[in-house]
Design a protein around this motif. Structure first.
Motif, PDB file in Angstrom:
ATOM      1  N   GLN A   1       0.795  -1.312   0.025  1.00 31.14           N
ATOM      2  CA  GLN A   1      -0.039   0.155   0.006  1.00 31.14           C
ATOM      3  C   GLN A   1       0.961   1.340  -0.045  1.00 31.14           C
ATOM      4  N   GLN A   2       0.637   2.268  -0.814  1.00 36.49           N
ATOM      5  CA  GLN A   2       1.089   3.441  -0.744  1.00 36.49           C
ATOM      6  C   GLN A   2       0.349   4.609  -0.065  1.00 36.49           C
ATOM      7  N   ASN A   3       0.745   5.670  -0.167  1.00 38.44           N
ATOM      8  CA  ASN A   3       0.030   6.836   0.476  1.00 38.44           C
ATOM      9  C   ASN A   3      -1.145   7.029  -0.280  1.00 38.44           C
ATOM     10  N   GLU A   4      -1.799   7.899   0.670  1.00 39.45           N
ATOM     11  CA  GLU A   4      -3.274   8.199   0.251  1.00 39.45           C
ATOM     12  C   GLU A   4      -3.167   8.802  -1.284  1.00 39.45           C
ATOM     13  N   THR A   5      -4.084   8.712  -2.139  1.00 35.99           N
ATOM     14  CA  THR A   5      -4.142   8.981  -3.634  1.00 35.99           C
ATOM     15  C   THR A   5      -4.876  10.295  -3.638  1.00 35.99           C
ATOM     16  N   LYS A   6      -4.333  11.108  -4.521  1.00 43.62           N
ATOM     17  CA  LYS A   6      -5.203  12.224  -5.162  1.00 43.62           C
ATOM     18  C   LYS A   6      -5.434  12.178  -6.239  1.00 43.62           C
TER      19      LYS A   6
ATOM     20  N   ASN B   1       3.673  15.284 -12.637  1.00 42.90           N
ATOM     21  CA  ASN B   1       3.076  13.966 -12.714  1.00 42.90           C
ATOM     22  C   ASN B   1       3.153  13.248 -11.422  1.00 42.90           C
ATOM     23  N   ASP B   2       3.169  14.050 -10.546  1.00 39.04           N
ATOM     24  CA  ASP B   2       3.246  13.335  -9.314  1.00 39.04           C
ATOM     25  C   ASP B   2       1.860  12.903  -8.699  1.00 39.04           C
ATOM     26  N   VAL B   3       0.987  13.523  -9.169  1.00 38.09           N
ATOM     27  CA  VAL B   3      -0.586  13.467  -8.878  1.00 38.09           C
ATOM     28  C   VAL B   3      -1.059  12.977 -10.465  1.00 38.09           C
ATOM     29  N   PRO B   4      -1.857  11.905 -10.450  1.00 38.51           N
ATOM     30  CA  PRO B   4      -2.511  11.385 -11.521  1.00 38.51           C
ATOM     31  C   PRO B   4      -3.460  12.507 -12.204  1.00 38.51           C
TER      32      PRO B   4
ATOM     33  N   ALA C   1     -13.121   7.531 -13.648  1.00 42.67           N
ATOM     34  CA  ALA C   1     -11.828   8.662 -13.235  1.00 42.67           C
ATOM     35  C   ALA C   1     -11.157   8.069 -12.314  1.00 42.67           C
ATOM     36  N   LYS C   2     -11.791   7.966 -11.096  1.00 48.90           N
ATOM     37  CA  LYS C   2     -11.008   7.639 -10.070  1.00 48.90           C
ATOM     38  C   LYS C   2     -10.267   6.313 -10.071  1.00 48.90           C
ATOM     39  N   LEU C   3     -10.961   5.360 -10.692  1.00 50.15           N
ATOM     40  CA  LEU C   3     -10.261   3.993 -10.901  1.00 50.15           C
ATOM     41  C   LEU C   3      -9.041   4.234 -12.007  1.00 50.15           C
ATOM     42  N   ILE C   4      -9.326   4.982 -12.934  1.00 53.44           N
ATOM     43  CA  ILE C   4      -8.363   4.829 -14.056  1.00 53.44           C
ATOM     44  C   ILE C   4      -7.021   5.971 -13.395  1.00 53.44           C
ATOM     45  N   GLY C   5      -7.331   6.680 -12.653  1.00 56.83           N
ATOM     46  CA  GLY C   5      -6.306   7.706 -11.984  1.00 56.83           C
ATOM     47  C   GLY C   5      -5.389   6.611 -11.070  1.00 56.83           C
ATOM     48  N   THR C   6      -6.116   5.720 -10.442  1.00 50.80           N
ATOM     49  CA  THR C   6      -5.427   4.873  -9.209  1.00 50.80           C
ATOM     50  C   THR C   6      -4.902   3.402  -9.866  1.00 50.80           C
ATOM     51  N   SER C   7      -5.133   3.296 -11.192  1.00 52.42           N
ATOM     52  CA  SER C   7      -4.560   1.954 -11.774  1.00 52.42           C
ATOM     53  C   SER C   7      -3.614   2.350 -12.633  1.00 52.42           C
ATOM     54  N   HIS C   8      -2.820   1.355 -13.361  1.00 52.68           N
ATOM     55  CA  HIS C   8      -2.142   1.217 -14.144  1.00 52.68           C
ATOM     56  C   HIS C   8      -2.251   0.940 -15.519  1.00 52.68           C
ATOM     57  N   PHE C   9      -3.553   1.038 -15.960  1.00 59.93           N
ATOM     58  CA  PHE C   9      -4.013   0.828 -17.370  1.00 59.93           C
ATOM     59  C   PHE C   9      -3.447   1.916 -18.543  1.00 59.93           C
TER      60      PHE C   9
END
Length: 347
Positions: free
Chosen positions: A3-8, A75-78, A314-322
């Motif tokens: 697990q990484q830090n909280e995502t934005k 690019n540090d935030v999706p 958008a949340k799922l795409i931003g927190t995934s690696h597709f």
């Protein structure tokens, strides 16, 4: 897994028509995501603070006419763009390409993008390669196509051991929907005018065939044929609508059916009735040795549901690696992800 830090998530809104504004309002006020830019060609919106357009306090983000005026972001935030401008994939591809060039993965309400591989095989290949080279994802979603008649149907098949035929029916009372949708389905037209447009493929819900093909793709089955029929529904009494007066005998909407045949003899039938005063309902029927039926009384309201699907995807795409073009059958389970409390999980 770790697990990484909280995502934005940084969100750009591209296209601020009625649906685009609905999405932006929900992004800001309900999901409370960071809106970093908004783009539209309407001169009455350009230069205005997005808060003015969605009826809230000033947000400090002004609408621009193009991507050239938006600020560059690290690019540090999706970064994800929610794109809502049109249904035709050929027309919107230049816009999506620009968004990719600016480092944004794209979630689009373009119906033809929900499963583009059959209708536009060469264009889909080109788009997929381009997005892969950028290391970004592109997906088409919404309420229909995007959820009711494809994604929800695919999830429903999880609880049976075999599926023979599938039938999905959606009934929408367009008298409760916005005027552009009433016009889109032919309300107040003559029957002759409706059929003339139907012959030219200028009327009918875009994306119904894509939903059938997405179901087949998601289940790993091949199709031998897909037929699409459309007929008008006719008003049996006079009704006053936001669009104007609907008179008895005029077109009150449309009844569209897509029937797909599989190589092993199964049938996927999608029936869409969008008409004035129809009893609203969404129904999924799985026919086989373990028959099941799922009914949503009153149906799922399209406008707010489209906004929810676009934002949650958008949340799922931003927190995934597709990367490349993906479909709703490819990504993680569609859900209302709370980014403020979630952790980005990677393998």
């Amino acid at each position: 897994m770790k697990q990484q830090n909280e995502t934005k998530l940084n969100v750009l809104h591209f296209g601020l028509g009625p649906i685009g504004l609905e999405i932006m309002q929900k992004t800001s006020e309900v999901h409370q995501l960071d809106i970093v830019a908004a783009v539209d060609i309407d001169p009455n919106k350009i230069g205005k603070d997005i808060g003015e357009l969605i009826g809230t306090e000033q947000k400090g983000v002004k609408v621009t006419a193009g991507l050239e005026q938006i600020p560059s972001l690290p690019n540090d935030v999706p970064k994800v763009a929610i794109h809502a401008t049109g249904s035709n994939l050929e027309n919107v591809w230049p816009q999506i390409k620009q968004l990719l060039d600016h480092g944004y993965s794209v979630v689009s309400t373009c119906e033809e993008l929900s499963y583009p591989w059959h209708r536009y095989p060469q264009l889909a290949k080109e788009m997929n390669i381009y997005a892969e080279q950028k290391g970004l994802a592109v997906i088409g979603t919404g309420v229909n196509p995007g959820f009711i008649m494809d994604t929800m149907t695919l999830c429903f098949t999880s609880v049976v051991n075999e599926v023979n035929d599938i039938k999905v029916t959606r009934k929408v009372d367009v008298s409760k929907r916005r005027v552009p949708l009433q016009k889109k389905v032919g309300v107040t037209m003559t029957e002759e005018a409706f059929y003339n447009l139907a012959k030219e493929n200028k009327i009918g819900h875009v994306g119904l065939e894509e939903s059938a093909r997405l179901i087949a793709y998601g289940l790993g089955i091949e199709l031998t044929s897909v037929t699409n029929t459309i007929h008008p529904t006719i008003a049996d009494s006079d009704i006053e609508l936001a669009l104007g007066s609907l008179q008895k005998g005029q077109v009150s909407g449309q009844h569209q059916v897509v029937e797909a045949k599989t190589t092993d003899g199964r049938t996927i039938t999608l029936e869409l009735i969008m008409s004035v005063a129809v009893t609203q309902e969404d129904r999924i029927e799985l026919i086989g040795n373990e028959p099941l039926e799922l009914v949503v009384p009153n149906g799922i309201f399209g406008d707010t549901a489209t906004a929810a699907m676009a934002i949650n995807t958008a949340k799922l795409i931003g927190t995934s690696h597709f990367v490349g073009i993906v479909t709703m059958a490819d990504i993680k389970l569609s859900r209302n992800l709370n980014l403020a409390a979630s952790k980005l999980i990677t393998t």
